[in-house]
Design a protein around this motif. Structure first.
Motif, PDB file in Angstrom:
ATOM      1  N   ALA B 144       0.838  -1.203   0.000  1.00  0.00           N
ATOM      2  CA  ALA B 144       0.000   0.000   0.000  1.00  0.00           C
ATOM      3  C   ALA B 144       0.870   1.249   0.000  1.00  0.00           C
ATOM      4  CB  ALA B 144      -0.918  -0.010   1.209  1.00  0.00           C
ATOM      5  N   TRP B 145       1.943   1.210   0.783  1.00  0.00           N
ATOM      6  CA  TRP B 145       2.807   2.389   0.847  1.00  0.00           C
ATOM      7  C   TRP B 145       3.647   2.571  -0.400  1.00  0.00           C
ATOM      8  CZ3 TRP B 145       2.402   6.476   3.852  1.00  0.00           C
ATOM      9  CH2 TRP B 145       1.576   6.360   4.979  1.00  0.00           C
ATOM     10  N   LYS B 146       3.943   1.469  -1.043  1.00  0.00           N
ATOM     11  CA  LYS B 146       4.656   1.592  -2.320  1.00  0.00           C
ATOM     12  C   LYS B 146       3.769   2.355  -3.312  1.00  0.00           C
ATOM     13  CE  LYS B 146       7.222  -1.103  -5.711  1.00  0.00           C
ATOM     14  NZ  LYS B 146       8.601  -0.629  -5.511  1.00  0.00           N
ATOM     15  N   LEU B 147       2.495   2.026  -3.311  1.00  0.00           N
ATOM     16  CA  LEU B 147       1.557   2.737  -4.173  1.00  0.00           C
ATOM     17  C   LEU B 147       1.479   4.202  -3.789  1.00  0.00           C
ATOM     18  CD1 LEU B 147      -1.552   0.355  -3.995  1.00  0.00           C
ATOM     19  CD2 LEU B 147       0.189   0.416  -5.773  1.00  0.00           C
ATOM     20  N   LEU B 148       1.369   4.452  -2.473  1.00  0.00           N
ATOM     21  CA  LEU B 148       1.153   5.816  -2.002  1.00  0.00           C
ATOM     22  C   LEU B 148       2.359   6.708  -2.246  1.00  0.00           C
ATOM     23  CD1 LEU B 148      -0.599   5.132   1.424  1.00  0.00           C
ATOM     24  CD2 LEU B 148      -1.567   6.384  -0.505  1.00  0.00           C
ATOM     25  N   LEU B 149       3.558   6.146  -1.985  1.00  0.00           N
ATOM     26  CA  LEU B 149       4.762   6.984  -2.018  1.00  0.00           C
ATOM     27  C   LEU B 149       5.397   7.084  -3.402  1.00  0.00           C
ATOM     28  CD1 LEU B 149       6.530   5.940   1.310  1.00  0.00           C
ATOM     29  CD2 LEU B 149       5.070   7.920   0.891  1.00  0.00           C
ATOM     30  N   ALA B 150       4.876   6.309  -4.346  1.00  0.00           N
ATOM     31  CA  ALA B 150       5.458   6.347  -5.694  1.00  0.00           C
ATOM     32  C   ALA B 150       5.431   7.773  -6.240  1.00  0.00           C
ATOM     33  CB  ALA B 150       4.673   5.410  -6.615  1.00  0.00           C
ATOM     34  N   LYS B 151       6.376   8.049  -7.155  1.00  0.00           N
ATOM     35  CA  LYS B 151       6.483   9.411  -7.716  1.00  0.00           C
ATOM     36  C   LYS B 151       5.157   9.933  -8.243  1.00  0.00           C
ATOM     37  CE  LYS B 151      10.939  11.023  -9.376  1.00  0.00           C
ATOM     38  NZ  LYS B 151      11.987  10.017  -9.108  1.00  0.00           N
ATOM     39  N   GLU B 152       4.433   9.025  -8.920  1.00  0.00           N
ATOM     40  CA  GLU B 152       3.167   9.454  -9.520  1.00  0.00           C
ATOM     41  C   GLU B 152       1.993   9.106  -8.603  1.00  0.00           C
ATOM     42  OE1 GLU B 152       5.093   7.031 -10.383  1.00  0.00           O
ATOM     43  OE2 GLU B 152       3.973   5.200 -10.800  1.00  0.00           O
ATOM     44  N   GLY B 153       2.313   8.712  -7.334  1.00  0.00           N
ATOM     45  CA  GLY B 153       1.292   8.169  -6.423  1.00  0.00           C
ATOM     46  C   GLY B 153       0.473   9.228  -5.716  1.00  0.00           C
ATOM     47  N   ALA B 154      -0.327   8.736  -4.759  1.00  0.00           N
ATOM     48  CA  ALA B 154      -1.337   9.570  -4.126  1.00  0.00           C
ATOM     49  C   ALA B 154      -0.737  10.662  -3.245  1.00  0.00           C
ATOM     50  CB  ALA B 154      -2.279   8.695  -3.295  1.00  0.00           C
ATOM     51  N   VAL B 155       0.370  10.365  -2.548  1.00  0.00           N
ATOM     52  CA  VAL B 155       0.937  11.376  -1.657  1.00  0.00           C
ATOM     53  C   VAL B 155       1.449  12.556  -2.464  1.00  0.00           C
ATOM     54  CG1 VAL B 155       2.828  11.864  -0.058  1.00  0.00           C
ATOM     55  CG2 VAL B 155       1.464   9.794   0.224  1.00  0.00           C
ATOM     56  N   ALA B 156       2.182  12.262  -3.542  1.00  0.00           N
ATOM     57  CA  ALA B 156       2.699  13.334  -4.387  1.00  0.00           C
ATOM     58  C   ALA B 156       1.552  14.143  -4.989  1.00  0.00           C
ATOM     59  CB  ALA B 156       3.574  12.752  -5.502  1.00  0.00           C
ATOM     60  N   TRP B 157       0.510  13.401  -5.398  1.00  0.00           N
ATOM     61  CA  TRP B 157      -0.657  14.061  -5.978  1.00  0.00           C
ATOM     62  C   TRP B 157      -1.313  14.991  -4.957  1.00  0.00           C
ATOM     63  CZ3 TRP B 157      -5.919  13.719  -4.701  1.00  0.00           C
ATOM     64  CH2 TRP B 157      -6.808  14.253  -5.641  1.00  0.00           C
ATOM     65  N   GLY B 158      -1.465  14.487  -3.719  1.00  0.00           N
ATOM     66  CA  GLY B 158      -2.087  15.275  -2.653  1.00  0.00           C
ATOM     67  C   GLY B 158      -1.250  16.502  -2.319  1.00  0.00           C
ATOM     68  N   ASP B 160       0.767  18.049  -4.244  1.00  0.00           N
ATOM     69  CA  ASP B 160       0.648  18.969  -5.374  1.00  0.00           C
ATOM     70  C   ASP B 160      -0.645  19.778  -5.271  1.00  0.00           C
ATOM     71  OD1 ASP B 160       1.476  20.031  -7.871  1.00  0.00           O
ATOM     72  OD2 ASP B 160      -0.143  18.836  -8.784  1.00  0.00           O
ATOM     73  N   ARG B 161      -1.744  19.085  -4.995  1.00  0.00           N
ATOM     74  CA  ARG B 161      -3.038  19.759  -4.897  1.00  0.00           C
ATOM     75  C   ARG B 161      -3.066  20.778  -3.764  1.00  0.00           C
ATOM     76  NH1 ARG B 161      -7.360  17.828  -8.130  1.00  0.00           N
ATOM     77  NH2 ARG B 161      -6.144  17.419 -10.002  1.00  0.00           N
ATOM     78  N   LEU B 162      -2.377  20.438  -2.651  1.00  0.00           N
ATOM     79  CA  LEU B 162      -2.374  21.330  -1.494  1.00  0.00           C
ATOM     80  C   LEU B 162      -1.299  22.399  -1.610  1.00  0.00           C
ATOM     81  CD1 LEU B 162      -2.825  18.669   1.349  1.00  0.00           C
ATOM     82  CD2 LEU B 162      -4.532  20.327   0.565  1.00  0.00           C
ATOM     83  N   GLY B 163      -0.533  22.316  -2.684  1.00  0.00           N
ATOM     84  CA  GLY B 163       0.555  23.266  -2.843  1.00  0.00           C
ATOM     85  C   GLY B 163       1.695  23.011  -1.894  1.00  0.00           C
ATOM     86  N   ALA B 164       1.811  21.763  -1.421  1.00  0.00           N
ATOM     87  CA  ALA B 164       2.833  21.442  -0.420  1.00  0.00           C
ATOM     88  C   ALA B 164       4.063  20.803  -1.038  1.00  0.00           C
ATOM     89  CB  ALA B 164       2.242  20.533   0.642  1.00  0.00           C
ATOM     90  N   THR B 165       4.088  20.731  -2.372  1.00  0.00           N
ATOM     91  CA  THR B 165       5.220  20.082  -3.030  1.00  0.00           C
ATOM     92  C   THR B 165       6.570  20.677  -2.618  1.00  0.00           C
ATOM     93  OG1 THR B 165       3.744  19.638  -4.863  1.00  0.00           O
ATOM     94  CG2 THR B 165       6.090  19.270  -5.256  1.00  0.00           C
ATOM     95  N   PRO B 166       6.660  22.014  -2.528  1.00  0.00           N
ATOM     96  CA  PRO B 166       7.955  22.576  -2.105  1.00  0.00           C
ATOM     97  C   PRO B 166       8.371  22.081  -0.722  1.00  0.00           C
ATOM     98  CG  PRO B 166       6.503  24.312  -2.906  1.00  0.00           C
ATOM     99  CD  PRO B 166       5.681  23.069  -2.858  1.00  0.00           C
ATOM    100  N   MET B 167       7.383  21.877   0.167  1.00  0.00           N
ATOM    101  CA  MET B 167       7.694  21.410   1.515  1.00  0.00           C
ATOM    102  C   MET B 167       8.268  19.996   1.461  1.00  0.00           C
ATOM    103  SD  MET B 167       5.046  22.069   4.596  1.00  0.00           S
ATOM    104  CE  MET B 167       4.655  20.388   4.995  1.00  0.00           C
ATOM    105  N   VAL B 168       7.614  19.128   0.664  1.00  0.00           N
ATOM    106  CA  VAL B 168       8.100  17.748   0.520  1.00  0.00           C
ATOM    107  C   VAL B 168       9.496  17.759  -0.076  1.00  0.00           C
ATOM    108  CG1 VAL B 168       7.686  15.541  -0.630  1.00  0.00           C
ATOM    109  CG2 VAL B 168       5.754  16.858   0.278  1.00  0.00           C
ATOM    110  N   ASP B 169       9.683  18.610  -1.081  1.00  0.00           N
ATOM    111  CA  ASP B 169      11.005  18.695  -1.714  1.00  0.00           C
ATOM    112  C   ASP B 169      12.055  19.150  -0.724  1.00  0.00           C
ATOM    113  OD1 ASP B 169      10.039  17.791  -4.048  1.00  0.00           O
ATOM    114  OD2 ASP B 169       9.811  19.762  -5.000  1.00  0.00           O
ATOM    115  N   ALA B 170      11.671  20.105   0.148  1.00  0.00           N
ATOM    116  CA  ALA B 170      12.610  20.603   1.148  1.00  0.00           C
ATOM    117  C   ALA B 170      13.000  19.458   2.087  1.00  0.00           C
ATOM    118  CB  ALA B 170      11.983  21.740   1.938  1.00  0.00           C
ATOM    119  N   LEU B 171      11.986  18.665   2.501  1.00  0.00           N
ATOM    120  CA  LEU B 171      12.251  17.528   3.375  1.00  0.00           C
ATOM    121  C   LEU B 171      13.196  16.539   2.706  1.00  0.00           C
ATOM    122  CD1 LEU B 171       8.849  16.542   5.038  1.00  0.00           C
ATOM    123  CD2 LEU B 171      10.967  17.176   6.197  1.00  0.00           C
TER     124      LEU B 171
END
Lengths: 364, 315, 266
Positions: B144-158, B160-171
């Motif tokens: 399940a986490w492999k699906l979620l954490l994949a580059k094109e997966g749900a976490v990245a998508w979420g 992106d939608r929340l505008g939090a991509t820069p935060m994830v990138d910073a992490l």
């Protein structure tokens, strides 16, 4: 043996048989302990007990917790085996025989009803184990339930019954097997006061009607005295006195019995000597003491001491007056009307007839 | 009078009765008979295997022929201290510590709510909600986490939608914990570990909290403590044995896991993977065995410390 | 009575529970995706066709059947050994009792990799070839504790005097076991068996060490995760595994939840 034979036939007309007294000579021994000792590790739970319970007796084993009374009951039931000494049931030694081969049944303190069986099956369990056919055993179980006034509860589960009802089921479940001796381990301990008094009467009536031998373990002296034909008082694994309730209450053998059974005053030898008697340890029942104000004339030939009233406890019809008289503390039980205006701190005169002083065994 | 045939129990002397009498008289015999089969299995098969493993760790491997030399030596243990091997051990311990800490933080509110506020149906629902993931398939959860954490997966998508991509990138750009993406970073790996072991942390904390009588909290309030003070001075200290008990699981499970690091996280090996690789493709059973002894020793010390904290009363 | 939970606590607990459960929902969602090559979210479309594809795959079927067979036999062994151990330990005290309890817990207390490698090296030392039975041995070892824990909890909750009452009413040890202990223990044993079954069914760590060429369903999945061949089939298998473990666990819960006043003693 007559009791054995009647056992075999009672089931033809159980109701009639249950109502009839057993035909057992008065002096037949139902349970005999000879020098029985049972220890758990270094703890001697039962320490050299000799005892003879007669057939048809309602016999109480009375003592505080840890005094060995429950262990004695478990020795009779077969859950424990003595380390020394011998136990006989109707003159047959039972050494080594397991509980399932003994013709005695137990009413457990927590009732021990089988949670997975309904009431009828609980009561019929012993008969089912003996291989009795269903119709027969259910008939007998119903009759036993009738005996304890629980008709109509056959299909219920133990968890759906009140404490008092469970108690009756436990009783019926034991009685239906027609045991030679019924063992009751603090059976009324978990019931409230009113229910307990009701059950005391019922147990006694049932025992008389069936003519069975009941051995009853309790720590409640009132219960032991009011229900039993004879009482054995236990202390620290030994029996300190056996006798009728009157004997135990009026003529306690030693300090422990005097204080445990009814809270007698115990007078040290020095005190009895000072009061004009022999220098012996003596007991004095609280209700034998009269309470007066200082200066009042005591009754004819009565001994009296003056002291200070420390506390007055109200017990309905009676009041318990605690007074300190020349370094000894005495309790008196007087009719409530007599001590109405007594206050703590007040000077009082206590008096009693020398005849009510009961001399006990000397202490080493 | 015709009497119903009713044998008193004494009259029946069937074999089972006689056997029962013997068993009743010697209750130790029954216990012994009951214990022999499970002890044979666990004591001989299992403990025997563990001992075999231990023995192998004292053997060594011949560096030229690659065969196992069956002579007692501490050489293999000394190999553990080589920088590369020591690095594996320390890195695994660091991740296990972080995972334990993260699980405790995530677990506490759930355990606290379930223990102190949930009643009746809510409580039952909470219990199922905590226990279900505990028992559900380990692999499916990792997947399940492999699906979620994949580059094109749900976490990245979420994000992106929340505008939090820069935060994830910073992490992800942080040294050591970061990486090219969540699914190949230590951060993602630790997150999934914490997820996997979370129920193991919640249950003991909940049990410890449930053992704190409500009257104790009331007494603290009665004595003038504000809710926050009560929490810090009464509730938290009393919950600590539960945290310690839970950490036994989170720590031990992280030390031994070798499946998750194969699927999520950077390509550097953790302790479990090292053991797997050494005994498999490398064929170096002695070194694998020595590595396997490390978690046993670490857990031995850990259990000793946890016992002093009262963790064993919290199960 | 007690005060209400603060909003902060509610939110924190809610997030925790969401974190615990949401991932599995995604697995189920992905079983229906039309995307074959990546884990693209959201799925471009939904389809049922992967279920058909999966059911037509003999390797999936073989793995599933092997897993079911292993789980069944491991459960039967664990049930026997766990019940015996619980019966011996429930109400006794003797020297070494604690050591035996520890021994029973050890296979799940130690990391699975240690159990796995220990068994593997023992099989190697004894020249036992890897087979169906070596998998079963590994699984049964760590399943014993589950049955044992369930049985011992129930045995301890039963009033000890009901066993004595049975003896007192004339039943010998075997009759007491059959008529009193077993009926009261039944649901706990069933629950223990279901948990053991679920545990065995999705075990992967010990299995990788004790299986030879055979692939149980989790091993099949692991291989797919490391070297993916057909992602949608893996997704469907994951859903099957969820379903097959979910049901016994839920059943086990309902069998052992507090049954009100547990014994006649009350």
């Amino acid at each position: 043996m007559s009791s054995g034979a009647s056992d075999m036939s009672v089931h033809t007309r159980p109701q009639a048989a249950m109502a009839a007294r057993r035909l057992v000579p008065e002096d037949t021994s139902a349970v005999r302990f000879s020098g029985v000792t049972r220890h758990f590790g270094s703890v001697k739970a039962v320490d050299g007990v000799d005892l003879d319970v007669r057939a048809g007796e309602f016999f109480a084993m009375l003592g505080p917790s840890g005094s060995g009374k429950t262990t004695c009951l478990r020795l009779v039931a077969g859950f424990e085996q003595p380390n020394a000494g011998e136990i006989s049931i109707f003159d047959e030694p039972v050494a080594g025989s397991p509980p399932f081969q003994r013709a005695v049944n137990t009413v457990f303190q927590d009732y021990a009803l089988f949670p997975h069986l309904n009431i009828l099956d609980n009561v019929a369990y012993g008969l089912r184990i003996r291989g009795m056919v269903r119709s027969e055993r259910e008939k007998l179980a119903r009759e036993a339930l009738g005996l304890v006034k629980l008709v109509g509860f056959e299909g219920r589960r133990p968890s759906q019954l009140s404490g008092g009802q469970r108690q009756r089921v436990a009783l019926a479940r034991a009685l239906v097997n027609r045991p030679k001796v019924l063992l009751l381990d603090e059976p009324l301990g978990a019931l409230d006061l009113k229910l307990r008094e009701e059950m005391q009467v019922e147990l006694k009536t049932l025992q008389r009607a069936l003519g069975l031998t009941f051995i009853f373990v309790t720590h409640d002296q009132g219960e032991a005295l009011s229900m039993s034909d004879r009482v054995a008082v236990f202390d620290a694994g030994r029996i300190v006195q056996v006798g009728t309730p009157e004997e135990i209450y009026e003529r306690p053998r030693n300090r422990f019995v005097a204080q445990f059974v009814g809270g007698s005053n115990v007078l040290e030898p020095a005190i009895t000597a000072r009061l004009g008697g022999q220098p012996r340890l003596a007991s004095l029942r609280p209700e034998a003491i009269a309470v007066q104000s200082v200066g009042a004339a005591p009754g004819d030939g009565h001994v009296h001491v003056d002291g200070i009233c420390i506390e007055v406890q109200y017990h309905g019809a009676m009041r318990r007056v605690i007074a300190e008289c020349a370094s000894i503390r005495l309790a008196a039980l007087v009719p409530a009307t007599q001590a109405r205006n007594l206050l703590s701190g007040e000077a009082v005169r206590l008096s009693w007839s020398p005849a009510s002083l009961h001399v006990m065994e000397d202490e080493k | 009078m015709t009497s119903v045939a009713l044998d008193p129990p004494m009259a029946r002397e069937a074999l089972s009765r006689r056997l029962s009498s013997v068993l009743f008289a010697k209750r130790g015999l029954l216990v012994t008979l009951l214990l022999v089969p499970p002890l044979l299995w666990l004591g001989v098969v299992y403990v025997g295997s563990l001992i075999a493993l231990l023995i192998q760790s004292f053997f060594s491997i011949d560096e030229f022929s690659g065969t196992i030399v069956r002579e007692f030596t501490l050489k293999t243990y000394a190999e553990l201290l080589r920088p590369a091997n020591l690095d594996v051990i320390l890195r695994t311990l660091a991740i296990a510590t972080f995972v334990t800490f993260a699980s405790a933080v995530l677990a506490f509110p759930i355990a606290y709510y379930a223990a102190r506020y949930a009643r009746g149906r809510t409580k039952a629902t909470f219990y199922i909600a905590i226990v279900m993931p505990l028992w559900s398939s380990y692999l499916v959860k990792v997947y399940a986490w492999k699906l979620l954490l994949a580059k094109e997966g749900a976490v990245a998508w979420g994000a992106d939608r929340l505008g939090a991509t820069p935060m994830v990138d910073a992490l992800l750009s942080m040294p050591f914990v970061g990486g090219p993406s969540l699914s190949v970073s230590y951060l993602g790996q630790a997150l999934v570990f914490a997820y996997l072991w979370l129920p193991f942390m919640i249950l003991p904390i909940q049990a410890a909290l449930e053992r704190v009588p409500a009257s104790l909290i009331e007494a603290s309030a009665d004595l003038g403590a504000a809710p926050g003070q009560t929490f810090r001075t009464v509730t938290l200290p009393l919950a600590l044995p539960g945290v310690a008990a839970g950490s036994i699981f989170t720590f031990s499970l992280t030390l031994g896991d070798y499946i998750l690091p194969q699927i999520i996280g950077p390509s550097t090996l953790l302790l479990g993977q090292t053991v797997y690789v050494l005994q498999g493709t490398a064929g170096n059973i002695p070194l694998a065995a020595a590595f396997a002894v490390v978690p046993i020793i670490v857990m031995g010390f850990y259990l000793f410390a946890a016992k002093r904290l009262g963790a064993f009363d919290a199960f | 009575m007690r005060s209400k939970a603060s909003l902060k606590l509610k939110i924190a607990a809610g997030i925790g529970l969401l974190f615990l459960h949401a991932p599995l929902a995604f697995v189920i969602l992905y079983a229906f995706t039309t995307e074959e090559r990546s884990y693209q979210f959201p799925p471009p479309g939904l389809t049922l066709k992967w279920f058909g594809v999966t059911f037509a795959r003999p390797d999936v079927w073989n793995a599933l059947v092997l897993s079911l067979r292993v789980a069944t036999i491991a459960t039967v062994i664990a049930l026997t050994l766990g019940t015996m151990a619980a019966g011996a330990l429930a109400r006794t005290r003797f020297f070494g009792r604690e050591v035996i309890s520890l021994l029973i817990i050890l296979p799940i207390a130690l990391p699975g990799i240690i159990t796995g490698i220990a068994l593997r090296s023992a099989f190697n030392l004894l020249d036992i070839p890897f087979s169906f039975w070596t998998i079963v041995v590994g699984h049964a070892t760590f399943c014993v504790v589950v049955v044992h824990n369930n049985a011992i909890a129930r045995l301890r909750r039963l009033s000890p005097s009901i066993v004595e009452a049975s003896y007192d009413l004339g039943a010998d040890s075997f009759q007491t076991f059959r008529f009193v202990i077993l009926p009261n223990l039944g649901t706990a044993l069933l629950a223990g068996s279901m948990l053991a079954f679920a545990l065995s069914f999705d075990e992967v760590i010990v299995t990788t060490f004790t299986a030879g060429q055979q692939a149980t369903l989790p091993i099949w999945m692991l291989n797919e995760l490391i070297r993916p061949r057909q992602r949608p089939v893996t997704n469907v298998v994951a859903v099957i595994v969820i379903a097959l473990t979910f049901l016994p666990i839920l059943a086990a819960y309902y069998l052992t939840r507090e049954e009100g006043p547990a014994s006649g003693g009350g």
